[in-house]
Design an enzyme around this catalytic site. Structure first.
Site, PDB file in Angstrom:
ATOM      1  N   PRO A 188      51.012  85.599  37.663  1.00 45.30           N
ATOM      2  CA  PRO A 188      51.234  86.925  38.260  1.00 45.30           C
ATOM      3  C   PRO A 188      51.594  86.895  39.745  1.00 45.30           C
ATOM      4  O   PRO A 188      52.531  87.570  40.185  1.00 45.30           O
ATOM      5  CB  PRO A 188      49.899  87.645  38.021  1.00 45.30           C
ATOM      6  CG  PRO A 188      49.371  87.011  36.770  1.00 45.30           C
ATOM      7  CD  PRO A 188      49.782  85.566  36.836  1.00 45.30           C
ATOM      8  N   ASN A 189      50.908  86.064  40.526  1.00 45.98           N
ATOM      9  CA  ASN A 189      51.160  86.058  41.968  1.00 45.98           C
ATOM     10  C   ASN A 189      52.584  85.591  42.295  1.00 45.98           C
ATOM     11  O   ASN A 189      53.253  86.165  43.165  1.00 45.98           O
ATOM     12  CB  ASN A 189      50.125  85.147  42.650  1.00 45.98           C
ATOM     13  CG  ASN A 189      50.234  85.216  44.150  1.00 45.98           C
ATOM     14  OD1 ASN A 189      50.222  86.291  44.734  1.00 45.98           O
ATOM     15  ND2 ASN A 189      50.391  84.056  44.772  1.00 45.98           N
ATOM     16  N   THR A 190      53.058  84.598  41.566  1.00 35.73           N
ATOM     17  CA  THR A 190      54.419  84.087  41.816  1.00 35.73           C
ATOM     18  C   THR A 190      55.460  85.123  41.421  1.00 35.73           C
ATOM     19  O   THR A 190      56.448  85.341  42.124  1.00 35.73           O
ATOM     20  CB  THR A 190      54.621  82.768  41.033  1.00 35.73           C
ATOM     21  OG1 THR A 190      53.639  81.837  41.477  1.00 35.73           O
ATOM     22  CG2 THR A 190      56.000  82.192  41.237  1.00 35.73           C
ATOM     23  N   THR A 217      66.133  86.917  20.793  1.00 35.60           N
ATOM     24  CA  THR A 217      66.758  86.954  19.457  1.00 35.60           C
ATOM     25  C   THR A 217      67.025  85.541  18.932  1.00 35.60           C
ATOM     26  O   THR A 217      67.253  85.351  17.747  1.00 35.60           O
ATOM     27  CB  THR A 217      68.083  87.746  19.481  1.00 35.60           C
ATOM     28  OG1 THR A 217      68.782  87.419  20.675  1.00 35.60           O
ATOM     29  CG2 THR A 217      67.840  89.233  19.438  1.00 35.60           C
ATOM     30  N   LYS A 261      64.907  87.300  33.735  1.00 37.80           N
ATOM     31  CA  LYS A 261      63.747  87.110  32.843  1.00 37.80           C
ATOM     32  C   LYS A 261      62.610  86.269  33.449  1.00 37.80           C
ATOM     33  O   LYS A 261      62.323  85.163  32.964  1.00 37.80           O
ATOM     34  CB  LYS A 261      64.205  86.434  31.539  1.00 37.80           C
ATOM     35  CG  LYS A 261      65.333  87.155  30.809  1.00 37.80           C
ATOM     36  CD  LYS A 261      65.660  86.455  29.497  1.00 37.80           C
ATOM     37  CE  LYS A 261      66.705  87.146  28.673  1.00 37.80           C
ATOM     38  NZ  LYS A 261      68.073  87.106  29.213  1.00 37.80           N
ATOM     39  N   LYS A 277      75.771  93.690  34.466  1.00 36.79           N
ATOM     40  CA  LYS A 277      74.633  92.774  34.286  1.00 36.79           C
ATOM     41  C   LYS A 277      75.081  91.392  34.725  1.00 36.79           C
ATOM     42  O   LYS A 277      76.124  90.919  34.300  1.00 36.79           O
ATOM     43  CB  LYS A 277      74.210  92.723  32.819  1.00 36.79           C
ATOM     44  CG  LYS A 277      73.128  91.691  32.537  1.00 36.79           C
ATOM     45  CD  LYS A 277      72.615  91.793  31.114  1.00 36.79           C
ATOM     46  CE  LYS A 277      73.290  90.872  30.143  1.00 36.79           C
ATOM     47  NZ  LYS A 277      72.948  89.451  30.268  1.00 36.79           N
ATOM     48  N   ASP A 322      69.562  89.976  35.252  1.00 40.42           N
ATOM     49  CA  ASP A 322      68.894  89.527  34.017  1.00 40.42           C
ATOM     50  C   ASP A 322      68.418  88.094  34.192  1.00 40.42           C
ATOM     51  O   ASP A 322      69.070  87.158  33.739  1.00 40.42           O
ATOM     52  CB  ASP A 322      69.932  89.649  32.879  1.00 40.42           C
ATOM     53  CG  ASP A 322      69.404  89.213  31.523  1.00 40.42           C
ATOM     54  OD1 ASP A 322      68.176  89.125  31.360  1.00 40.42           O
ATOM     55  OD2 ASP A 322      70.243  88.959  30.642  1.00 40.42           O
ATOM     56  N   HIS A 377      59.037  84.729  34.289  1.00 38.35           N
ATOM     57  CA  HIS A 377      57.825  84.436  33.504  1.00 38.35           C
ATOM     58  C   HIS A 377      57.073  83.340  34.239  1.00 38.35           C
ATOM     59  O   HIS A 377      57.467  82.177  34.202  1.00 38.35           O
ATOM     60  CB  HIS A 377      58.232  83.975  32.092  1.00 38.35           C
ATOM     61  CG  HIS A 377      57.081  83.771  31.164  1.00 38.35           C
ATOM     62  ND1 HIS A 377      57.240  83.434  29.839  1.00 38.35           N
ATOM     63  CD2 HIS A 377      55.744  83.852  31.351  1.00 38.35           C
ATOM     64  CE1 HIS A 377      56.066  83.322  29.252  1.00 38.35           C
ATOM     65  NE2 HIS A 377      55.133  83.561  30.153  1.00 38.35           N
ATOM     66  N   ASP A 378      55.988  83.710  34.934  1.00 40.01           N
ATOM     67  CA  ASP A 378      55.202  82.720  35.690  1.00 40.01           C
ATOM     68  C   ASP A 378      53.823  83.345  35.934  1.00 40.01           C
ATOM     69  O   ASP A 378      53.514  84.403  35.361  1.00 40.01           O
ATOM     70  CB  ASP A 378      55.929  82.389  37.013  1.00 40.01           C
ATOM     71  CG  ASP A 378      55.601  80.982  37.517  1.00 40.01           C
ATOM     72  OD1 ASP A 378      54.420  80.583  37.434  1.00 40.01           O
ATOM     73  OD2 ASP A 378      56.512  80.294  37.986  1.00 40.01           O
ATOM     74  N   ARG A 384      81.614  90.662  25.630  1.00 41.82           N
ATOM     75  CA  ARG A 384      82.959  90.275  25.201  1.00 41.82           C
ATOM     76  C   ARG A 384      83.858  91.406  24.703  1.00 41.82           C
ATOM     77  O   ARG A 384      85.072  91.342  24.935  1.00 41.82           O
ATOM     78  CB  ARG A 384      82.847  89.146  24.173  1.00 41.82           C
ATOM     79  CG  ARG A 384      82.449  87.833  24.842  1.00 41.82           C
ATOM     80  CD  ARG A 384      81.855  86.845  23.894  1.00 41.82           C
ATOM     81  NE  ARG A 384      80.536  87.271  23.417  1.00 41.82           N
ATOM     82  CZ  ARG A 384      79.801  86.577  22.566  1.00 41.82           C
ATOM     83  NH1 ARG A 384      80.258  85.430  22.094  1.00 41.82           N
ATOM     84  NH2 ARG A 384      78.615  87.023  22.193  1.00 41.82           N
TER      85      ARG A 384
END
Ligand code: C5P
Length: 234
Positions: free
Chosen positions: A67-69, A120, A62, A33, A60, A64-65, A212
């Site tokens: 939909p088109n972007t 989290t 993540k 990852k 990873d 979030h914008d 770790r």
């Protein structure tokens, strides 16, 4: 269903990452990852180089914008040939559908796409007071996971302790990718809700994400093998 151990390569440079991956030159190449720090500092070339060395990659970052972007960004990631990537379920079902569309190549293949439910680091109190989300954090996690399933995503990142509940709500084929893994005899570091690789297998995790306990071990290859032994029963 495929089950695997994913090593979280939380290093800040390509140099450190390759020094670490060199340890695995012989034998099984771990699924790795890489996250925002490495991707933003080293660029897409780091993905190409790790793939060239024969590793599968969970990118990873993540997304979030709108939909088109997200759809266009996913198209770029898909051509980089990552094996797994993710979006925030908070972006809505429409955004997750757009992400899937962007990821799907002209031959119909695509990387796995999973959703982040609630981070989290977000406490129930902050979620309710700052974000004005009135439900409990557990209800939110299950609702966001169900939205991801409805959008056609492959699974979610969640605590191993939530894996059974997510599968009960979203179906047994819905993937659970779970960090928060520690050996019975290792330090918990800053993780709070932790479990061992063996317990994660019993609860139903599909992929465990381990940082770790492997990257900081005196013998990372032996620690990786121990994870495989406990999680896959190999
Ligand atoms: O070193 P450690 O095993 O704690 O690393 C776990 C990895 O999983 C880190 O890359 C961390 O950012 C990630 N992660 C997490 N908890 C989440 C989501 C991701 O620990 N809820």
């Amino acid at each position: 269903m495929p089950k695997d151990v994913i090593i979280a390569c939380d290093f800040s440079s390509a140099h450190q990452t390759f020094d670490f991956l060199d340890l695995f030159r012989n034998g099984r190449k771990p699924f790795v990852k890489i996250g925002m720090e490495l991707f933003y500092s080293e660029g897409p070339e780091i993905v190409r180089e790790i793939k060239k060395r024969g590793h599968s990659i969970f990118l990873d970052i993540k997304l979030h914008d709108i939909p088109n972007t997200v759809k266009k960004a996913m198209k770029a990631l898909s051509s980089l040939d990552v094996d797994m990537c993710n979006v925030h379920a908070a972006g809505t079902i429409e955004m997750m559908r757009a992400a899937l569309e962007g990821l799907t190549r002209s031959d119909g293949t695509r990387p796995l796409l999973i959703a982040v439910t609630q981070l989290t680091s977000t406490s129930e109190e902050r979620m309710q007071k700052e974000l004005l989300i009135g439900a409990s954090i557990d209800e939110t996690i299950i609702k966001y996971a169900s939205n991801a399933a409805e959008a056609g995503l492959d699974g979610v990142v969640c605590s191993p302790l939530e894996a059974a509940e997510v599968k009960a709500a979203c179906g047994s084929n819905f993937l659970t990718v779970t960090p928060g893994i520690r050996f019975a005899d290792s330090a918990s570091d800053d993780q709070v809700r932790i479990t061992t690789p063996a317990k994660a297998r019993q609860i139903g995790s599909d992929y465990i994400v381990v940082g770790r306990p492997i990257t900081a071990a005196a013998d990372p290859v032996a620690a990786y093998r121990r994870c495989l032994d406990e999680f896959l029963n190999e």
